[in-house]
Design a protein around this motif. Structure first.
Motif, PDB file in Angstrom:
ATOM      1  N   ARG A 229       1.523   2.887  -3.223  1.00  0.00           N
ATOM      2  CA  ARG A 229       0.309   3.283  -4.135  1.00  0.00           C
ATOM      3  C   ARG A 229       0.660   4.651  -4.832  1.00  0.00           C
ATOM      4  NH1 ARG A 229      -4.881   1.706  -2.050  1.00  0.00           N
ATOM      5  NH2 ARG A 229      -4.054   2.276   0.067  1.00  0.00           N
TER       6      ARG A 229
ATOM      7  N   VAL B 277       1.515   6.039   9.116  1.00  0.00           N
ATOM      8  CA  VAL B 277       1.866   6.006   7.543  1.00  0.00           C
ATOM      9  C   VAL B 277       2.328   7.073   7.026  1.00  0.00           C
ATOM     10  CG1 VAL B 277       0.637   5.575   5.332  1.00  0.00           C
ATOM     11  CG2 VAL B 277      -0.013   4.314   7.176  1.00  0.00           C
TER      12      VAL B 277
ATOM     13  N   ALA C 205      -6.865  -1.586   7.177  1.00  0.00           N
ATOM     14  CA  ALA C 205      -8.102  -0.736   7.318  1.00  0.00           C
ATOM     15  C   ALA C 205      -8.881  -0.510   6.240  1.00  0.00           C
ATOM     16  CB  ALA C 205      -7.445   0.892   7.589  1.00  0.00           C
ATOM     17  N   GLU C 206      -8.223  -0.451   4.976  1.00  0.00           N
ATOM     18  CA  GLU C 206      -8.724  -0.399   3.679  1.00  0.00           C
ATOM     19  C   GLU C 206      -9.528  -1.562   3.217  1.00  0.00           C
ATOM     20  OE1 GLU C 206      -5.983   0.079   0.188  1.00  0.00           O
ATOM     21  OE2 GLU C 206      -7.502   0.400  -1.123  1.00  0.00           O
TER      22      GLU C 206
ATOM     23  N   THR D 255       0.809  -1.277   0.081  1.00  0.00           N
ATOM     24  CA  THR D 255      -0.094   0.009  -0.078  1.00  0.00           C
ATOM     25  C   THR D 255       0.888   1.222  -0.032  1.00  0.00           C
ATOM     26  OG1 THR D 255      -0.011  -0.037   2.251  1.00  0.00           O
ATOM     27  CG2 THR D 255      -2.200  -0.945   1.321  1.00  0.00           C
ATOM     28  N   LEU D 256       2.116   1.236   0.435  1.00  0.00           N
ATOM     29  CA  LEU D 256       2.838   2.261   0.633  1.00  0.00           C
ATOM     30  C   LEU D 256       3.504   3.029  -0.729  1.00  0.00           C
ATOM     31  CD1 LEU D 256       4.939   1.521   3.996  1.00  0.00           C
ATOM     32  CD2 LEU D 256       3.083   3.049   3.512  1.00  0.00           C
TER      33      LEU D 256
ATOM     34  N   SER E 196     -17.523  -0.840  -2.770  1.00  0.00           N
ATOM     35  CA  SER E 196     -16.895  -1.307  -1.413  1.00  0.00           C
ATOM     36  C   SER E 196     -17.334  -0.063  -0.274  1.00  0.00           C
ATOM     37  CB  SER E 196     -15.526  -1.221  -1.483  1.00  0.00           C
ATOM     38  OG  SER E 196     -14.738   0.193  -2.026  1.00  0.00           O
ATOM     39  N   MET E 197     -17.620   1.082  -0.605  1.00  0.00           N
ATOM     40  CA  MET E 197     -17.955   1.930   0.451  1.00  0.00           C
ATOM     41  C   MET E 197     -19.392   1.848   0.976  1.00  0.00           C
ATOM     42  SD  MET E 197     -15.461   4.338   0.652  1.00  0.00           S
ATOM     43  CE  MET E 197     -14.009   4.596  -0.126  1.00  0.00           C
TER      44      MET E 197
ATOM     45  N   LYS F  17      -5.719  -0.294  -5.743  1.00  0.00           N
ATOM     46  CA  LYS F  17      -6.597  -0.415  -4.573  1.00  0.00           C
ATOM     47  C   LYS F  17      -6.767  -1.951  -4.067  1.00  0.00           C
ATOM     48  CE  LYS F  17     -10.665   0.808  -7.102  1.00  0.00           C
ATOM     49  NZ  LYS F  17     -12.098   1.709  -6.882  1.00  0.00           N
TER      50      LYS F  17
ATOM     51  N   VAL G  87      -7.519   5.105  13.782  1.00  0.00           N
ATOM     52  CA  VAL G  87      -7.290   5.602  12.289  1.00  0.00           C
ATOM     53  C   VAL G  87      -6.478   6.721  12.330  1.00  0.00           C
ATOM     54  CG1 VAL G  87      -8.323   6.572  10.690  1.00  0.00           C
ATOM     55  CG2 VAL G  87      -9.314   4.696  11.514  1.00  0.00           C
TER      56      VAL G  87
ATOM     57  N   MET H  62      -2.753   5.630  13.082  1.00  0.00           N
ATOM     58  CA  MET H  62      -2.531   4.923  11.761  1.00  0.00           C
ATOM     59  C   MET H  62      -2.274   5.997  10.715  1.00  0.00           C
ATOM     60  SD  MET H  62      -3.437   3.732   8.631  1.00  0.00           S
ATOM     61  CE  MET H  62      -5.478   3.621   8.649  1.00  0.00           C
ATOM     62  N   LYS H  63      -2.833   6.926  10.568  1.00  0.00           N
ATOM     63  CA  LYS H  63      -2.619   7.730   9.495  1.00  0.00           C
ATOM     64  C   LYS H  63      -1.343   8.735   9.728  1.00  0.00           C
ATOM     65  CE  LYS H  63      -7.135   8.803   7.241  1.00  0.00           C
ATOM     66  NZ  LYS H  63      -8.148   9.608   7.115  1.00  0.00           N
TER      67      LYS H  63
ATOM     68  N   THR I 124       6.322   6.378   5.369  1.00  0.00           N
ATOM     69  CA  THR I 124       6.390   6.778   3.801  1.00  0.00           C
ATOM     70  C   THR I 124       7.491   7.672   3.650  1.00  0.00           C
ATOM     71  OG1 THR I 124       4.003   6.483   3.533  1.00  0.00           O
ATOM     72  CG2 THR I 124       5.159   7.689   1.909  1.00  0.00           C
TER      73      THR I 124
ATOM     74  N   LEU J 173     -14.302   1.904  11.983  1.00  0.00           N
ATOM     75  CA  LEU J 173     -13.259   0.747  12.457  1.00  0.00           C
ATOM     76  C   LEU J 173     -13.136   0.503  13.829  1.00  0.00           C
ATOM     77  CD1 LEU J 173     -10.501   1.411   9.862  1.00  0.00           C
ATOM     78  CD2 LEU J 173     -12.607  -0.100   9.890  1.00  0.00           C
TER      79      LEU J 173
ATOM     80  N   LEU K  30      -2.444   0.076   7.235  1.00  0.00           N
ATOM     81  CA  LEU K  30      -2.991   0.708   6.198  1.00  0.00           C
ATOM     82  C   LEU K  30      -3.801  -0.275   5.332  1.00  0.00           C
ATOM     83  CD1 LEU K  30      -3.997   3.178   4.453  1.00  0.00           C
ATOM     84  CD2 LEU K  30      -1.830   3.121   3.266  1.00  0.00           C
TER      85      LEU K  30
END
Lengths: 427, 427
Positions: free
Chosen positions: B69, B415, B106-107, B66-67, B384-385, B301, B408, B411-412, B419, B403, B103
């Motif tokens: 992306r 991340v 979570a997704e 995911t990192l 998915s949403m 994704k 969250v 986590m943000k 990154t 969640l 991440l």
């Protein structure tokens, strides 16, 4: 009425510029000031962590067909048409088309689509719903010359033109909608062309969607559908051709020469097993290609984020080239190229003087992390549900995911009612 | 701990049953009572207008990616690997993989994915993050025999097995992860096989992803990757083969005979221009095919709704058959067939005795109207949403889109931090 969008990441000149301010004056984008004073504007929209894109343009759909969503899937084309779609369409009326269209506009606005090209029946009702919803639309009465109603349909289409072209503060244009080569014989196409010439009305038509259509046309007329329409003079009018899945090099040469625009419908062409249109070839030839969802019965949603993504994916395999249709190209097809397909040269870009069809996309979702490239993110991992705010013709029609022009609860009740009415025959 | 889900539309026995009640006892689905008394249960979840599906199973991914992306898209494969991905991967560590994995979880949870098969590095950190998030996962240490770390990697994979297989109340299984035929020479594959035999560990491997891979294998060994691995005895262990885009009839015969399961990754195979796997042919031969996203760098994704939809679309064109992979088949591939790929025979269905990995999907969005067929709606127009609530192993990990297992905001922040750390070398 003036609006300031503050501190947004703005898609301009094929790249993303962070921390931009946009001023909208009336229905146009006016300027991009560095240090605007919020007190100078009637409305201020905060754009923090928002990606600001031109509104997405759906160049080919049949909006009222939302009512057929999930009614008949995974069927052979003729079985689907003859036993499901056509019998149901016989029961359409103004009331049904109005609410089916309104559902489509709710779905489109919710997902960041601000403009659409439609071809269907009871188009006056479609137009009324679009006007109320605040959508921008090109409207065409679907025309078939093989049945008894060819002349009546054409008269209705001309009436639609008289009533709606340039209406809604310029949000509407009207096109003539000859359905396809297999439903409109040459004599009828000539009639449509003559009407188009007389009133100066552009054309929206399905062409070369399936191999079978091309084969039959070759058998009957000795020409491809593209060559046939060209020989009939149809392309002397500005023409938007939906699908163009099975076009050969001669077809592409004709289309380029006559500036025929293409509405590419990736999902619908896959779902109906029609094929994959040679989009990179058409683009390389200089043909303008926009994106469309087609009707909800062959998609089954009206989600231009899904179409952008699919357009960026399927041509890589068709061409065996991981660089075919990159994210930027897909985004341009869904915006500025789509606007050209609709006959606009001041739509689909975020520039001073452009019409203010603008969407703000929230970049706070997990699918937007990390944030190396917002163009890639929008196309490959963006989601229609990320859209936060939608402006059409300078007017905000959705704010923080709340629709401002459509009474959602009433719309849901009415959709339920007209769905029952439409399908009562089937039960 | 007992939970009652009330009045949901439940996907059972390949159809939707409206107004069902489900009782979950511990980590299993217990029963479907007609008139349950809410007072009898620790927790009651209202299912009105919710579609209740088995949790979606992502059979092939590299979650920490995911990192990457949107870090490098629309590139040639070797340019992408050699100049972007591999240099960045050299800078991975436990901290980075932990938060990159978090991440991803979570997704995935946000989008209704409850189980995943992973192959990557620093897998102990991936496991710890998955354990905290409450995910179900099959973990493999990616193994390459051509570099200096082949033996070290295999030892780490065996250590991972000892530490994590059956851990997390049974949510984890460990697999051996020989990367591919072109990174694992025969001698190394034999070592991996011997370790698998000794400890009884199944295999997760990439096979026949590109035509180039198959051509090179034929040139070097005179056999396809499938035939080579079969001759090396790898398929004597339960095997999950990712991709299988370029497999011939002999390969398919071998895969069926050895009960090799396939992880089909429609988006990734399109994005990297690898091709379209012959999924209908493999399924017709009786091979179990699940769906996967692959890593976020080639997708971008981790959205199993997008994969279901694409799987239902692309094979129609590949096979020129609008009935190829219908909505029901795509849904089964994303649930029960995926669970089989992960080695479960009590997962991916909503039946008494099944493990309670359950998602509730809200059907109130415009994309769900009208509601003729919820299976079609889930696959072709679901998003998915739309997922509202997620339960894994009997435990609610997301409720009303919130969640419950992942912090969250933290986590943000993390991340963003890792990154910066990961890509500091690049700039």
């Amino acid at each position: 009425m003036s609006t300031l969008i503050r501190n947004a990441a703005v898609f301009r000149n094929n790249s993303i510029v962070e921390n931009q301010n946009i001023v909208i004056d009336g229905k146009y984008i006016k300027e991009f000031p560095d240090n605007p004073d919020p007190a100078d504007y009637d409305e201020v929209i905060e754009g923090n962590n928002m990606l600001c894109l031109p509104g997405l343009v759906n160049t080919h759909t049949h909006v009222a067909m939302t009512l057929f969503r999930s009614y008949a899937d995974d069927m052979e084309l003729m079985d689907w048409l003859q036993n499901k779609i056509w019998p149901a369409e016989d029961h359409l009326d103004d009331d049904i088309v109005y609410w089916g269209s309104m559902l489509a506009f709710a779905e489109m606005i919710r997902g960041g689509t601000t403009a659409f090209c439609d071809m269907y029946m009871f188009m006056d009702s479609c137009a009324k719903a679009a006007d109320l919803a605040g959508m921008r639309g090109n409207l065409a009465r679907g025309l078939a010359g093989i049945g008894p109603n060819g002349d009546k349909g054409l008269a209705e289409n001309i009436e639609l033109f008289k009533n709606w072209d340039h209406a809604g503060d310029g949000r509407f244009k009207v096109m003539l909608g000859p359905h396809a080569s297999y439903t409109c014989p040459p004599d009828y196409i000539r009639k449509v062309r003559d009407a188009g010439m007389k009133y100066n009305i552009p054309i929206h038509i399905h062409l070369s969607e399936t191999q079978g259509e091309v084969d039959n046309c070759l058998k009957e007329y000795g020409k491809t559908p593209i060559a046939l329409m060209n020989d009939l003079g149809l392309f002397d009018l500005p023409t938007l051709a939906a699908h163009c899945v099975h076009v050969n090099d001669d077809d592409i040469r004709i289309m380029k020469e006559k500036d025929v625009h293409v509405a590419h419908n990736p999902t619908s062409n896959l779902k109906l097993a029609s094929g994959i249109a040679p989009v990179t070839k058409m683009r390389a030839a200089g043909i303008t290609v926009g994106l469309g969802t087609d009707g909800a019965s062959s998609n089954n949603k009206l989600d231009m984020f899904a179409e952008m993504r699919l357009a960026a994916l399927i041509h890589k395999v068709k061409d065996s080239d991981p660089l075919a249709i990159n994210a930027l190209e897909a985004l341009n097809m869904a915006t500025v190229d789509g606007a050209k397909c609709m006959g606009y040269d001041n739509l689909g870009t975020l520039e001073s003087g452009s019409l203010a069809d603008i969407i703000l996309v929230n970049r706070e979702g997990f699918n937007w992390m990390p944030g190396f490239n917002s163009i890639s993110l929008a196309v490959y991992s963006g989601n229609s549900m990320d859209v936060d705010t939608v402006m059409i013709n300078g007017k905000v029609v959705m704010r923080h995911k709340e629709l401002l022009t459509i009474d959602v609860e009433r719309m849901k009740r009415e959709v339920s009612r007209v769905t029952d009415k439409l399908f009562s025959f089937a039960g």
